[in-house]
Design a protein around this motif. Structure first.
Motif, mmCIF file in Angstrom:
data_model
loop_
_atom_site.group_PDB
_atom_site.id
_atom_site.type_symbol
_atom_site.label_atom_id
_atom_site.label_comp_id
_atom_site.label_asym_id
_atom_site.label_seq_id
_atom_site.Cartn_x
_atom_site.Cartn_y
_atom_site.Cartn_z
ATOM 1 N N GLY A 175 0.834 -1.188 0.000
ATOM 2 C CA GLY A 175 0.000 0.000 0.000
ATOM 3 C C GLY A 175 0.871 1.242 0.000
ATOM 4 O O GLY A 175 2.108 1.162 -0.056
ATOM 5 N N THR A 207 -0.548 -4.191 -5.660
ATOM 6 C CA THR A 207 -0.645 -2.985 -4.833
ATOM 7 C C THR A 207 -2.107 -2.578 -4.648
ATOM 8 O O THR A 207 -2.983 -2.980 -5.421
ATOM 9 C CB THR A 207 0.084 -1.780 -5.469
ATOM 10 O OG1 THR A 207 -0.663 -1.326 -6.606
ATOM 11 C CG2 THR A 207 1.504 -2.129 -5.876
ATOM 12 N N SER A 208 -2.331 -1.774 -3.631
ATOM 13 C CA SER A 208 -3.611 -1.083 -3.529
ATOM 14 C C SER A 208 -3.656 -0.009 -4.612
ATOM 15 O O SER A 208 -2.627 0.347 -5.201
ATOM 16 C CB SER A 208 -3.765 -0.457 -2.140
ATOM 17 O OG SER A 208 -2.782 0.551 -1.945
ATOM 18 N N GLY A 245 -7.797 -6.124 -5.854
ATOM 19 C CA GLY A 245 -9.149 -5.746 -5.465
ATOM 20 C C GLY A 245 -10.042 -5.532 -6.669
ATOM 21 O O GLY A 245 -9.878 -6.153 -7.731
ATOM 22 N N ALA A 305 -0.695 -1.201 3.822
ATOM 23 C CA ALA A 305 -1.989 -1.115 3.139
ATOM 24 C C ALA A 305 -3.103 -1.159 4.172
ATOM 25 O O ALA A 305 -3.036 -1.925 5.138
ATOM 26 C CB ALA A 305 -2.149 -2.266 2.148
ATOM 27 N N THR A 329 -9.731 -2.725 -1.674
ATOM 28 C CA THR A 329 -8.486 -3.464 -1.862
ATOM 29 C C THR A 329 -8.705 -4.963 -1.704
ATOM 30 O O THR A 329 -8.103 -5.776 -2.408
ATOM 31 C CB THR A 329 -7.423 -2.987 -0.850
ATOM 32 O OG1 THR A 329 -7.165 -1.597 -1.062
ATOM 33 C CG2 THR A 329 -6.128 -3.756 -0.999
#
Length: 559
Positions: free
Chosen positions: A208, A231-232, A250, A272, A278
């Motif tokens: 994150g 990654t977010s 996500g 994150a 997410t």
């Protein structure tokens, strides 16, 4: 070392202390902060004027997200102050350190138009520091310390009768830098996590925005384990170019990326928040997946988290990297390059035009991906359209996208946050993407964006609707009249504030973007893209399904 503060007035004293730690101020002048703005102008800090009070905080927040440096926002009391609340709430949820300097009620008591500003700030989790003549410098320093050390916005309030009042003599110990505390990871927890990663058959590392300073270590760990990285949304670009990276996770992940992530048996989630988006509303990782969260608090952010390592992200990543050398290796079933290659951008290409004759947002965004400069800094507003830039546009590095407002699920902070991003990275091409609904809410700060940006491309995803509401509520039978917007000519608005504007109705019209970029090293071009509201972003289907389940509406009932 004690520093004798020499500024004569309360406002000048505040600016004197702020200037030790901040270089940028984003403000809108009013009765309550006129003397403070004057003091800022006489200091070494740079002042960027915005057109709506929400943009003071949103721009300071965006500046921090891009530069990692504390910024200052300022506005007046009362109506000016209350206009900052949405941006302030989002900054708090994002843990953005910034100082909002505001006017307040006089020391003699509230006037008819005053409100309890400290109580309002407390309601969104933000503390207030109120200055007086005796300790204006000390109170300002205390506010700065709290903002940085607790990773939060703070309000610094100046009672109405004090801005031009004489400040009493003060001597303060002003440290060279104010930094947040670093938390060292527990050695046993690190060894336990390293063992789990070594024994994993299909490990995944999820980063994150809180992991931005740990990306080199996390990349080396992932390469050693041949782990998939993801990654977010706000951290997109962190693992750009890595062969085993699937991009965003996500709701914005591609179907192939979601399928790969669903095979994970151990997930290391670093920095994150693991919010519902997410985590794909709990559907991203299957039950039984071991999720190890590296977090600066001891509390897990999601029910699926198996264990928490409370630590600074970089310290934890460095410790994990060192410990992996000492953990007994285990055979694992690794992901292959062929499984991963291109997973992030394995998206529906879209049609040249949707069935209603308007632009298909998928093909539009795919063409923008090819046409926009690589050295881009992307700012997005909130709304249904957010699914397109987050799935079709690549990013060159961490901190290349600013999404002020999404934590609070608001719209209307795109133009409001763009000036802060532009000031933070003036050498990059600013790309501002907004919907027509959010764009109209924040239209005043299209002017601020044009003035602040060295070179900017503004993309308005204009579908003549609040399309998130259309897809969620219109599709279950609610009246859509309030969800629709009479079509607006944003290109004309752009020309009114000194930018150039083009209406884009076909993909061929985007040739004008290429021509403009070739001819302009500076300036702003707005693309009013007339898109179809009939094409629904994949992430929106998850939200629609959750809404319908909560209302007890079956898909069959809608047919």
């Amino acid at each position: 070392m004690l520093t004798a503060l020499v500024a004569a007035t309360v406002s000048a004293r505040i600016a004197e202390v702020l200037a030790h730690y901040a270089t940028e101020v984003f403000g809108l002048m009013g009765n309550g902060n006129a003397h403070l703005v004057d003091a800022v102008a006489r200091s070494e800090m740079a002042y960027t004027a915005v057109r709506h009070e929400a943009a003071t905080v949103a721009s300071a927040d965006a500046y921090f997200r891009v530069s990692r440096k504390l910024a200052v926002a300022t506005t007046t009391y009362g109506a000016g102050y209350t206009n900052t609340m949405t941006a302030l709430a989002d900054a708090r949820m994002n843990q953005s350190p910034l100082v909002l300097v505001v006017g307040d009620a006089p020391t003699t008591g509230h006037r008819p138009w005053d409100v309890d500003q400290a109580q309002m700030a407390a309601a969104v989790g933000v503390p207030t520091f109120t200055v007086d003549q005796s300790h204006a410098g000390a109170t300002t320093l205390a506010a700065l310390r709290h903002a940085v050390e607790q990773r939060t916005p703070v309000v610094l309030a100046i009672p109405y009768d004090l801005p031009a009042a004489t400040a009493e003599a003060e001597s303060l110990e002003l440290p060279e830098r104010i930094e947040p505390p670093t938390i060292t990871p527990d050695a046993h927890a690190i060894t336990k996590a390293a063992t789990a990663l070594r024994e994993a058959k299909r490990p995944v590392i999820l980063a994150g925005r809180g992991a931005r300073h740990a990306i080199p270590e996390l990349t080396r760990i992932a390469d050693r384990l041949r782990a998939v990285t993801t990654t977010s949304a706000p951290a997109r670009g962190s693992f750009g170019g890595r062969a085993l990276d699937v991009g965003v996770c996500g709701g914005f992940a591609s179907e192939r990326a979601q399928g790969l992530l669903a095979q994970a048996d151990v997930v290391l989630a670093v920095g994150a928040s693991l919010n519902q988006f997410t985590m794909g509303f709990g559907n991203l990782f299957p039950a039984g997946t071991r999720i190890i969260q590296v977090n600066e608090t001891a509390t897990a952010n999601h029910p699926q988290v198996s264990e928490v390592i409370q630590a600074d992200s970089k310290l934890a990543a460095a410790a994990l990297e060192a410990t992996l050398d000492t953990v007994t290796p285990h055979r694992w079933q690794e992901f292959s390059d062929d499984e991963i290659a291109g997973a992030h951008f394995d998206r529906e290409p879209g049609e040249a035009l949707a069935a209603d004759g308007r632009l298909d947002p998928r093909s539009l965004m795919a063409q923008l991906e090819r046409a926009l400069p690589e050295n881009r800094l992307v700012v997005t507003d909130g709304g249904h359209f957010i699914g397109w830039p987050n799935t079709y546009l690549s990013l060159p590095s961490p901190d290349s996208i600013v999404m002020v407002g999404t934590a609070y699920q608001s719209i209307g902070l795109g133009f409001a946050s763009a000036p802060g991003a532009a000031v933070a990275q003036p050498d990059r091409t600013l790309v501002v993407i907004t919907g027509d609904g959010g764009g109209l809410m924040a239209l005043a700060d299209l002017d601020s964006t044009v003035r602040a940006a060295h070179r900017a491309i503004v993309v308005v995803m204009n579908d003549s609707a609040y399309n998130a509401e259309v897809t969620q509520y219109g599709t279950i039978g609610l009246n859509q009249d309030a969800m629709l917007i009479d079509e607006v000519n944003f290109a004309a608005f752009a020309e009114g504030v000194g930018a150039e504007g083009r209406i884009i109705r076909t993909l061929n019209d985007l040739a004008e973007l290429g021509a403009w970029l070739a001819e302009h090293e500076t300036g702003t071009l707005l693309l009013d893209c007339r898109i179809s509201k009939s094409v629904v972003a994949p992430y929106q289907h998850e939200i629609m399904a959750k809404l319908r389940a909560s209302l007890g509406i079956s898909e069959a009932a809608l047919e």
